[in-house]
Enzyme design. Structure first.
Site, PDB file in Angstrom:
ATOM      1  N   THR A  29      36.677  19.018  50.410  1.00 15.25           N
ATOM      2  CA  THR A  29      37.443  18.873  51.650  1.00 15.25           C
ATOM      3  C   THR A  29      36.535  18.563  52.826  1.00 15.25           C
ATOM      4  O   THR A  29      36.964  17.966  53.810  1.00 15.25           O
ATOM      5  CB  THR A  29      38.266  20.146  51.919  1.00 15.25           C
ATOM      6  OG1 THR A  29      39.055  20.442  50.761  1.00 15.25           O
ATOM      7  CG2 THR A  29      39.191  19.979  53.107  1.00 15.25           C
ATOM      8  N   TYR A  45      33.105  26.136  40.420  1.00 17.84           N
ATOM      9  CA  TYR A  45      34.269  25.379  40.894  1.00 17.84           C
ATOM     10  C   TYR A  45      34.708  24.431  39.801  1.00 17.84           C
ATOM     11  O   TYR A  45      34.003  23.481  39.464  1.00 17.84           O
ATOM     12  CB  TYR A  45      33.894  24.630  42.170  1.00 17.84           C
ATOM     13  CG  TYR A  45      34.973  23.759  42.781  1.00 17.84           C
ATOM     14  CD1 TYR A  45      36.328  23.956  42.515  1.00 17.84           C
ATOM     15  CD2 TYR A  45      34.631  22.726  43.650  1.00 17.84           C
ATOM     16  CE1 TYR A  45      37.310  23.158  43.092  1.00 17.84           C
ATOM     17  CE2 TYR A  45      35.602  21.929  44.233  1.00 17.84           C
ATOM     18  CZ  TYR A  45      36.933  22.145  43.952  1.00 17.84           C
ATOM     19  OH  TYR A  45      37.894  21.351  44.525  1.00 17.84           O
ATOM     20  N   LYS A  83      36.276  29.325  41.438  1.00 20.63           N
ATOM     21  CA  LYS A  83      37.410  28.671  42.093  1.00 20.63           C
ATOM     22  C   LYS A  83      38.058  27.807  41.024  1.00 20.63           C
ATOM     23  O   LYS A  83      37.494  26.802  40.602  1.00 20.63           O
ATOM     24  CB  LYS A  83      36.936  27.820  43.274  1.00 20.63           C
ATOM     25  CG  LYS A  83      38.044  26.987  43.920  1.00 20.63           C
ATOM     26  CD  LYS A  83      37.495  26.039  44.978  1.00 20.63           C
ATOM     27  CE  LYS A  83      38.593  25.140  45.537  1.00 20.63           C
ATOM     28  NZ  LYS A  83      38.072  24.164  46.528  1.00 20.63           N
ATOM     29  N   VAL A  96      40.887  29.689  47.616  1.00 17.98           N
ATOM     30  CA  VAL A  96      40.037  28.805  48.416  1.00 17.98           C
ATOM     31  C   VAL A  96      40.968  27.696  48.871  1.00 17.98           C
ATOM     32  O   VAL A  96      41.407  26.867  48.082  1.00 17.98           O
ATOM     33  CB  VAL A  96      38.851  28.250  47.614  1.00 17.98           C
ATOM     34  CG1 VAL A  96      37.998  27.345  48.497  1.00 17.98           C
ATOM     35  CG2 VAL A  96      38.004  29.390  47.058  1.00 17.98           C
TER      36      VAL A  96
END
EC number: 4.3.3.7
Length: 289
Positions: free
Chosen positions: A47, A135, A163, A205
Site C-alpha cells: 500500500t 506476509y 499477515k 493489517v
C-alpha cells in the site's frame, strides 16, 4: 496478546507534486491515523507503493517515521522482496533505525517452492534480531505460503506473526490451531477482519483504516467485548468501503479518499495512474454512505 495491537495500518506513502516522498504530509497522515485508532504502522508495504521506492527512499522514510512516531505507536518496516540478498541488506540497515519489527513478503514473481520460501524467510529472520511479521499474499505474488510452511517458520525465535491475505479461512484456522504459543495471525484483508477474529486471529493489517479507523476500532472492540451482533452490524456497514477501496488499483482509491477527508497524500507513481473523475466520484460516494 496482539504484539503490534489490534488495528495495524498499511500506510500509504505521501508524495509531493513531483512525486517525491513528502515528510510533512507523512507527519499529518500519521497524526490522522493515530487519532482514528491505528496502533501500529506498516511503512513501505504494498500500500506504500514499495516497488516504486528506492532503497535510499525507504531508509529515509523509515528514519523519519521513527523520529516522528516512536513511542506513539509500533513501527513495522516493509523490507521484503523477491531477492533474498538485497532483502537481508535493507533489513539489517533498518535494524539500526529503531523500528519495532519488519514485515517480509513472500517472494513474488519467482514462484519458489515451499522449501525455497522457508529458506528465504529463515535467512532473513536469522540476519537480524528484530521481530518478523511474515506476509502471505498469493493474489499479488503468485505463490501461496502453506500453513505447514508458516508453522515451520513460526518455530524460529523472532518470527512472531503472519499477515495472512490468502483469503483462505481454513488455512488460517490451521495456522492458529497449531502455532506455537505467542505466534499471532493478522487478517490481511479488511473484509475478513471479523471472520478472522472469530477463528482466533488477533487483528488486521488494514488499508481501510485510513478512512474508517474509528469504525473499525469500534467493531474490533465490540467483538472482544462479546457484543457480536454489534460487531456484525458494523462489519456489514463497512463492507462497501472495504471492497470499494480496491475497486481500482490500490492505493489510488485510498489516496483519493484521504484527499477528500482533508489529509492530502499526493498522487501515485507509475505504473499506477490517477483515478478518473468518475472513479473518484465512486470513492467519494463510499465516504458519503
Amino acid at each position: 496478546m496482539a504484539r503490534f495491537g489490534r488495528l495495524v495500518t498499511a500506510m500509504v506513502t505521501p508524495f509531493d507534486e513531483q512525486l517525491k516522498v513528502d515528510c510533512e504530509k507523512t507527519e499529518r497522515l500519521i497524526d490522522h491515523l493515530l487519532a482514528t485508532g491505528t496502533e501500529a504502522l506498516v511503512v513501505s508495504g504494498t500500500t506504500g507503493e514499495s516497488p516504486t521506492l528506492s532503497a535510499e527512499e525507504k531508509l529515509e522514510l523509515f528514519k523519519h517515521v521513527v523520529s516522528y512516531a516512536k513511542g506513539k505507536c509500533h513501527i513495522i518496516a516493509g523490507t521484503g522482496s523477491n531477492d533474498t540478498a538485497s532483502s537481508i541488506q535493507i533489513t539489517q540497515a533498518v535494524e539500526q533505525l529503531g523500528v519495532d519489527g519488519v514485515m517480509l513478503v513472500t517472494p513474488y514473481y519467482s514462484r519458489p517452492s515451499q522449501e525455497g520460501i522457508y529458506q528465504h524467510f529463515k535467512a532473513l529472520a536469522e540476519s537480524v534480531k528484530l521481530p518478523v511479521m511474515l506476509y502471505n499474499v498469493p493474489g499479488r505474488t503468485s505463490v501461496n505460503m502453506t500453513a505447514e510452511t508458516t508453522l515451520r517458520l513460526a518455530e524460529l525465535p523472532n518470527v512472531v506473526c503472519v499477515k495472512e491475505a490468502s483469503g483462505n479461512l481454513s488455512q488460517m484456522a490451521t495456522i492458529i490451531e497449531h502455532a506455537p504459543e505467542g505466534f499471532e495471525l493478522y487478517s490481511g484483508d479488511d473484509g475478513l477482519t471479523l471472520p478472522v477474529l472469530a477463528i482466533g486471529g488477533v487483528g488486521v493489517v488494514s488499508v481501510a483504516s485510513h478512512v474508517v479507523g474509528r469504525e473499525m476500532t469500534e467493531m474490533i472492540a465490540a467483538f472482544f467485548q462479546g457484543e457480536l451482533k454489534q460487531a456484525a452490524a458494523l462489519h456489514r456497514k463497512l463492507l462497501p468501503v472495504f471492497e470499494g477501496l480496491f475497486a481500482y488499483p490500490s492505493p489510488g482509491p485510498t489516496k483519493a479518499a484521504l484527499e477528500k477527508l482533508g489529509v492530502a497524500a499526493g498522487g501515485v507513481r507509475l505504473p499506477l495512474v490517477e483515478l478518473t473523475e468518475q472513479e473518484k466520484a465512486f470513492v467519494y460516494s463510499l465516504l458519503e454512505r
